[in-house]
Write an enzyme that holds these catalytic residues in place. Structure first.
Site, PDB file in Angstrom:
ATOM      1  N   TYR A 180       5.595  -0.506   8.636  1.00 27.85           N
ATOM      2  CA  TYR A 180       4.975   0.283   7.575  1.00 27.85           C
ATOM      3  C   TYR A 180       4.815  -0.539   6.297  1.00 27.85           C
ATOM      4  O   TYR A 180       3.721  -0.608   5.718  1.00 27.85           O
ATOM      5  CB  TYR A 180       5.811   1.532   7.304  1.00 27.85           C
ATOM      6  N   SER A 239       2.227   2.442  -1.600  1.00 26.57           N
ATOM      7  CA  SER A 239       3.540   3.071  -1.619  1.00 26.57           C
ATOM      8  C   SER A 239       4.484   2.103  -2.311  1.00 26.57           C
ATOM      9  O   SER A 239       4.204   0.904  -2.413  1.00 26.57           O
ATOM     10  CB  SER A 239       4.022   3.343  -0.193  1.00 26.57           C
TER      11      SER A 239
END
Length: 276
Positions: free
Chosen positions: A147, A134
């Site tokens: 995350y 990501s």
């Protein structure tokens, strides 16, 4: 010649589902997996698609799926480590157990699958491992420590892997999407309930609840099919790039990491004041 084969995790929806369909459209034999096989049962309508149950945190699941694929196809040309989710919340408020769960899926899961397929790819002298990272794997934001930490770790592991397998004809590629129009935000909101909220970070929770986390429904968001196209390209290229950002937002944010920390901190303080 028999079609090339790909094993994909997390195919129940979003990027994983779009990736399975993109590989099928490209003529591959697809092993689509999910924790709940009922979520992907309809994919078996495709002649070249096999569905299977796979929890990436379960060693026996990983071993069984890889063994079944090799028994049926005698090859694994590509592995797509897509399964993942996001745990958001300020560092002080996220329980250690929630961070452990985050890494169990986003880091240890891809590690399990990679270890399982590598011996067979090395024997074949070719293969591609695609890891879904990501833009959060390059740039961290407030409330995104768990995350981003997991995605930073996945990026580091993939960099090491790329150099390790270079002499075996195997490629390791990172896909780095920005915001994507999926159910990612729904899961992230559910996981945020694990946070042990104090009254010290109300500015963050206010912003979290007012926005779509990574902007999945906001400007600059891309469709999962665009990410899937990048994944299939990575699998087909003879010499794929180490990293493939997807979407304008991802490309811009990745460049921001080259700014001095003082500039980034100033921008973050300005954004914080707008939130208060």
């Amino acid at each position: 010649m028999r079609p090339e084969t790909v094993l994909i995790t997390g195919c129940s929806s979003g990027i994983g589902r779009a990736t399975a369909e993109a590989f099928l459209d490209d003529g591959w034999t697809v092993y689509a997996t999910a924790r709940d096989p009922d979520d992907i049962a309809d994919l078996e309508a495709h002649e070249n698609c096999v569905t299977d149950e796979l929890d990436v945190t379960d060693d026996s699941d990983v071993r069984n799926v890889v063994n079944r694929m090799l028994r049926n196809e005698d090859r694994i040309d590509c592995l797509v480590n897509n399964a993942g989710y996001a745990q958001f919340g300020p560092t002080e408020e996220v329980p250690v157990e929630a961070v452990e769960d985050q890494f169990e899926v986003n880091v240890y899961g891809p590690h399990r699958l990679t270890r399982a397929v590598l011996p067979h790819m090395r024997e074949a002298g070719e293969g591609t491992i695609v890891n879904l990272s990501s833009v959060a794997g390059r740039v961290s934001m407030p409330g995104g420590g768990a995350y981003s930490g997991s995605k930073f770790a996945l990026e580091a592991m993939t960099d090491s892997l790329r150099w390790e397998v270079d002499g075996h004809g195997i490629d390791a590629v990172l896909i780095e999407p920005g915001p994507v129009r999926t159910k990612f935000n729904d899961r992230a909101t559910e996981e945020s309930d694990a946070a042990e909220r104090t009254d010290a970070y109300e500015w963050f929770w206010s912003a979290f609840e007012d926005t779509q986390v990574l902007g999945g429904d906001g400007p600059g968001a891309v469709e999962p099919e665009e990410v899937a196209t990048a994944i299939v390209d990575a699998a087909n290229l003879t010499d794929p790039p180490a990293r493939m950002p997807v979407g304008t937002v991802a490309k811009l944010l990745v460049k921001s990491r080259f700014l001095p920390d003082s500039v980034v901190d100033l921008a973050m303080r300005f954004a914080r004041k707008r939130m208060d």
